[in-house]
Design a protein around this motif. Sequence first.
Motif, PDB file in Angstrom:
ATOM      1  N   THR A 109      58.572 -45.748 -33.354  1.00 16.15           N
ATOM      2  CA  THR A 109      59.218 -46.399 -32.513  1.00 16.15           C
ATOM      3  C   THR A 109      58.841 -46.294 -31.186  1.00 16.15           C
ATOM      4  N   GLY A 110      58.437 -45.139 -30.542  1.00 14.76           N
ATOM      5  CA  GLY A 110      57.876 -44.970 -29.215  1.00 14.76           C
ATOM      6  C   GLY A 110      56.542 -45.829 -28.825  1.00 14.76           C
ATOM      7  N   ILE A 111      55.923 -45.718 -30.111  1.00 11.20           N
ATOM      8  CA  ILE A 111      54.661 -46.765 -29.771  1.00 11.20           C
ATOM      9  C   ILE A 111      54.965 -48.015 -29.971  1.00 11.20           C
ATOM     10  N   GLU A 112      55.826 -48.673 -30.648  1.00 11.74           N
ATOM     11  CA  GLU A 112      56.492 -49.906 -30.382  1.00 11.74           C
ATOM     12  C   GLU A 112      56.878 -50.287 -29.027  1.00 11.74           C
ATOM     13  N   PHE A 113      57.697 -49.237 -28.480  1.00  9.25           N
ATOM     14  CA  PHE A 113      58.382 -49.691 -27.150  1.00  9.25           C
ATOM     15  C   PHE A 113      57.113 -49.620 -26.016  1.00  9.25           C
ATOM     16  N   ALA A 114      56.322 -48.670 -26.288  1.00  8.08           N
ATOM     17  CA  ALA A 114      54.888 -48.665 -25.599  1.00  8.08           C
ATOM     18  C   ALA A 114      54.108 -49.990 -25.379  1.00  8.08           C
ATOM     19  N   ALA A 142      66.387 -47.696 -24.535  1.00  5.40           N
ATOM     20  CA  ALA A 142      64.918 -48.076 -24.733  1.00  5.40           C
ATOM     21  C   ALA A 142      64.803 -49.598 -24.509  1.00  5.40           C
ATOM     22  N   SER A 143      65.628 -50.298 -25.411  1.00  8.45           N
ATOM     23  CA  SER A 143      65.543 -51.739 -25.501  1.00  8.45           C
ATOM     24  C   SER A 143      65.944 -52.321 -24.047  1.00  8.45           C
ATOM     25  N   SER A 144      66.681 -51.590 -23.018  1.00  6.66           N
ATOM     26  CA  SER A 144      67.130 -52.103 -21.944  1.00  6.66           C
ATOM     27  C   SER A 144      66.342 -51.768 -20.640  1.00  6.66           C
ATOM     28  N   THR A 145      65.177 -51.219 -20.967  1.00  5.19           N
ATOM     29  CA  THR A 145      64.137 -50.677 -20.073  1.00  5.19           C
ATOM     30  C   THR A 145      63.611 -51.881 -18.881  1.00  5.19           C
ATOM     31  N   PRO A 146      63.611 -51.475 -17.758  1.00  4.52           N
ATOM     32  CA  PRO A 146      63.106 -52.785 -17.189  1.00  4.52           C
ATOM     33  C   PRO A 146      61.608 -52.904 -17.322  1.00  4.52           C
ATOM     34  N   GLU A 147      61.019 -54.101 -16.908  1.00 10.02           N
ATOM     35  CA  GLU A 147      59.850 -54.541 -17.080  1.00 10.02           C
ATOM     36  C   GLU A 147      58.953 -53.685 -16.175  1.00 10.02           C
ATOM     37  N   ALA A 178      58.978 -46.882 -23.725  1.00 15.04           N
ATOM     38  CA  ALA A 178      59.508 -47.989 -22.821  1.00 15.04           C
ATOM     39  C   ALA A 178      59.175 -47.952 -21.494  1.00 15.04           C
ATOM     40  N   VAL A 179      59.343 -46.600 -21.052  1.00 15.81           N
ATOM     41  CA  VAL A 179      59.077 -46.413 -19.626  1.00 15.81           C
ATOM     42  C   VAL A 179      57.469 -46.440 -19.340  1.00 15.81           C
ATOM     43  N   LEU A 180      56.625 -46.330 -20.256  1.00 13.43           N
ATOM     44  CA  LEU A 180      55.107 -45.994 -19.921  1.00 13.43           C
ATOM     45  C   LEU A 180      54.952 -47.665 -20.103  1.00 13.43           C
ATOM     46  N   SER A 181      55.470 -48.345 -20.843  1.00 13.54           N
ATOM     47  CA  SER A 181      55.016 -49.866 -20.756  1.00 13.54           C
ATOM     48  C   SER A 181      55.687 -50.491 -19.426  1.00 13.54           C
ATOM     49  N   ALA A 182      56.467 -49.862 -18.681  1.00 13.16           N
ATOM     50  CA  ALA A 182      56.581 -50.552 -17.470  1.00 13.16           C
ATOM     51  C   ALA A 182      55.924 -49.981 -16.259  1.00 13.16           C
ATOM     52  N   LEU A 183      55.092 -49.034 -16.721  1.00 11.97           N
ATOM     53  CA  LEU A 183      54.153 -48.251 -15.648  1.00 11.97           C
ATOM     54  C   LEU A 183      52.689 -48.890 -15.684  1.00 11.97           C
ATOM     55  N   ASP A 184      52.215 -48.951 -17.224  1.00 15.13           N
ATOM     56  CA  ASP A 184      50.908 -49.048 -17.382  1.00 15.13           C
ATOM     57  C   ASP A 184      50.688 -50.481 -18.214  1.00 15.13           C
ATOM     58  N   CYS A 185      49.346 -50.803 -18.245  1.00 16.93           N
ATOM     59  CA  CYS A 185      48.955 -51.778 -19.207  1.00 16.93           C
ATOM     60  C   CYS A 185      49.311 -51.364 -20.546  1.00 16.93           C
ATOM     61  N   ARG A 206      55.615 -52.911 -26.126  1.00 15.77           N
ATOM     62  CA  ARG A 206      56.526 -54.033 -25.965  1.00 15.77           C
ATOM     63  C   ARG A 206      56.361 -55.474 -25.490  1.00 15.77           C
ATOM     64  N   PHE A 207      55.274 -55.035 -24.313  1.00 17.34           N
ATOM     65  CA  PHE A 207      54.754 -56.442 -23.598  1.00 17.34           C
ATOM     66  C   PHE A 207      53.330 -56.694 -24.040  1.00 17.34           C
ATOM     67  N   ALA A 208      53.048 -56.171 -25.278  1.00 19.54           N
ATOM     68  CA  ALA A 208      51.541 -56.529 -25.590  1.00 19.54           C
ATOM     69  C   ALA A 208      51.860 -57.716 -26.542  1.00 19.54           C
ATOM     70  N   SER A 209      50.670 -58.536 -26.328  1.00 17.98           N
ATOM     71  CA  SER A 209      50.521 -59.582 -27.251  1.00 17.98           C
ATOM     72  C   SER A 209      49.984 -59.059 -28.600  1.00 17.98           C
ATOM     73  N   PRO A 210      50.027 -59.745 -29.755  1.00 15.37           N
ATOM     74  CA  PRO A 210      49.752 -59.566 -31.075  1.00 15.37           C
ATOM     75  C   PRO A 210      48.153 -58.977 -30.857  1.00 15.37           C
ATOM     76  N   ALA A 211      47.257 -60.066 -29.948  1.00 14.53           N
ATOM     77  CA  ALA A 211      45.872 -59.679 -29.971  1.00 14.53           C
ATOM     78  C   ALA A 211      45.614 -58.462 -29.455  1.00 14.53           C
ATOM     79  N   GLN A 212      46.467 -57.909 -28.238  1.00 14.24           N
ATOM     80  CA  GLN A 212      46.405 -56.720 -27.452  1.00 14.24           C
ATOM     81  C   GLN A 212      46.809 -55.425 -28.542  1.00 14.24           C
ATOM     82  N   VAL A 213      47.893 -55.712 -29.374  1.00  8.47           N
ATOM     83  CA  VAL A 213      48.233 -54.955 -30.275  1.00  8.47           C
ATOM     84  C   VAL A 213      47.007 -54.408 -31.298  1.00  8.47           C
TER      85      VAL A 213
END
Length: 825
Positions: free
Chosen positions: A470-475, A414-419, A444-451, A477-484
Amino acid sequence: MWVEEAIYGEVKGGHDLRAASGNRQFALDIASRLDLPDTAPPGVSWSPYVSGFSLGDRYVIARTFIDTSAPRSGMVLSHALIMPLTELIEFQNLNSLFGRLVTSIDQVITPVGFSLEKDELLPESSIDLIGAANALTGRGSGPVVRLGTEGFELLAASIWASLWPEARANFGFRLSFGPADIVENAVPTLVCTPVSLAARWSRFRVLNGEDQVPASTSAEFLAGIADPKPILEFGQEIGADIQHLSQLPFLEQAHKTLSRTVGLDDFLTAIRLVEKLSPDSMKGCEKKKVIAVGLTAHVSSARPGQILSMRNLRLSGFPVIPELWQEVESWLTARHFDQGDDELMGQMIASATNRDAAVESWRVAVGQGIAAAARVDAQYFPRALWRWIRVRPELLDAIFVLLPTERSVELLVASSTPEKLSSSLGTALLQQLLARSWLAVHGAVLSALDCPTEAVRRQIKIDVSVADKTGIEFALRFASPAQVLECAVQLEDSRLIDLAADSVISKPEIFAGSQCSEVAEQKIWDAAIRRNGNLWRAPSSPFSVRDKVLEGLIGGGKIHIPLLQSLARTPLADLSDFARREKVWMKLEASLQREYLNATSVGWLRRVTEMGAPFAPDAVLKLAILRHAELDVTLLDAASSIASRVQIVEALEDFGEQRFLLWFEAILSQNTALPSSDVERLGQLVQRRGWQRVVDEMLARYLGHRTDLKPALRICLSMLGVFTRWMLNLSAPTPAEKWESFVQLAAELYPSGPDHDELWSRAGGTNSDLPKSGTGRSIWLSVIGQMRNGRGPLPARLLLQMKQDYPTNAQLLFIADDSDISGIR
């Protein structure tokens, strides 16, 4: 060696046995093999020719002629010698046998058999021997073809002399008119054919009679130029049974490969050759183990292509060598999986999951090696894994078959999933991940597919375990604190609430604009405060936000009660500036109400001491203040003015006289003169509350030289006796009050009346003038009234007698000195 004989020719119109000296049945069985292999092509010259072959435990050598006397054309006559195979293969020279065969049809004899001594001399070498050796050890299948029958007998004898016993047993030679007559199970090693039929053998090994140089070491062995003993001994070491010349080049290559400094490829080549030459794992065990150990030692430095080439290494001819496959597993575990090896690694993964592509031992080793590499806490494998998936998505199933399902492996992947991932690959991945419940990688894969918002929305639909975020954290992973924070407010998932609280902790300013109108916001604020108590300040106007939450509570709205519990441990618990606080007490359960009341009590006390009472406490709050330990602390705080402390008591109607008296005594014990204004405020309080015991204490202290209490006593004059006020000069009494004081003192000293101890008569009065009835006081009131009007003894004489009776009575002395009573000016 005893040699049997047999004659074959025309019998009843067909080719058959005519006579035999030995085992007639065996002689009958081989009759067909001593006929022409096929019909001779017209005009082709071939007669005579020699042949030799083994069958069972016998070897047959024959010479065959065309039988011109036969009733039909194409029939032959053959003279055959039959001998024990085990004895013949020890003979080096076949010429002694060829010499016993008839040389023409006219020499046909009656078979009787004969004994033959071994001829130790080597036969003369055929000029075709080197050509035959090159052909016999070269590539190709089927028999080696020698063009022409003349000299064929010498060539067969020359080759026989160069062969080792096992090879002689399988060496066969004869005439052939073309590939079509090579039909027997034991294909002859060497055939001769008429020169005119050479075209028929274009696809076969045709010896070149002009060869003068052996093409290989094996050819040198057959040509008698080199000693085959080292190679044959090597064959014995590996348990090889070299019965066919076709095996000699493989044996030579294996021996040559292992005789030099070798690498992994050489060992692989040698092992495959050895396995082909010696397929029985029970033979040549020691030598095979040595070879296998050599191969195993080179695995650690192997290239991916070399490991891949081992996938068909069955090793069925070798003893069990688990160390080899353990090394393959270790090789994979230690790999850094460079990008340049991706193609080969892809092939390896595909082969490891395909039963038809690789042997089981290799597949197991590679599978375990991949699994071990995946467990190593490093990024080499996970990064490579994602390269393989992206470059060769068709390997997706195979990759997931090999991946262990452990949680630690999932988190590394999960930690190595591409952007970014393509939608088609992402869809396939999500299906795989759901199948194995890898929800962390799924996120993590969802984070690489959607906003972030959409990714976490999709994750929540399938990730329902509130205990694992954990799964939600990886989803996210590219969100800013404001987006979270935004996601948590929109979706109100408990795990998102926790993550949003973490974001607020790391970046409090994202919560500055929150009004906590949504329950989700209240939950986030609550979670943040529980982690960091200072985050009650996270909203830009925390008191205003708190007030909105409290208004919601009062109005029956949906409120996150745990937030109120968290706020109860912050400065916001002081509701001093919340006007409708009395309504709040009614909405809170007992323990929480107590916390807010305590905080508000302390806040109210603090404000009183700093700036005066901010408001009048309600009944519930008053009770809380009265019960709070901080009340006594505040009242005893020397840094606060007496006025402010009195103001506190003024606001608390139920503050008891005894409690006040204890506080008052503590204040006085400090032996510090109190400001006049403060003392007046204190006197006003005591006077309003009617606290007589406090007045008495003030009076006692005043008499004890605490003159600073005089302003309070003056305010409390109504609670003091006239005489006290008069004596202490707190206020000037009227003449009537003075006479009243005289009456009161006389009644106290002489309770039975003026006739007590003949006081009245001693003062010059007549007892008969005294009233006959009434209490002592009533009588005193009557007679002093008369004295005041001039009847009876003079007041001065009465006071004189009283002073004689009570010479130390201060009040008596004080009254006696007053001219309004004594009349003395």
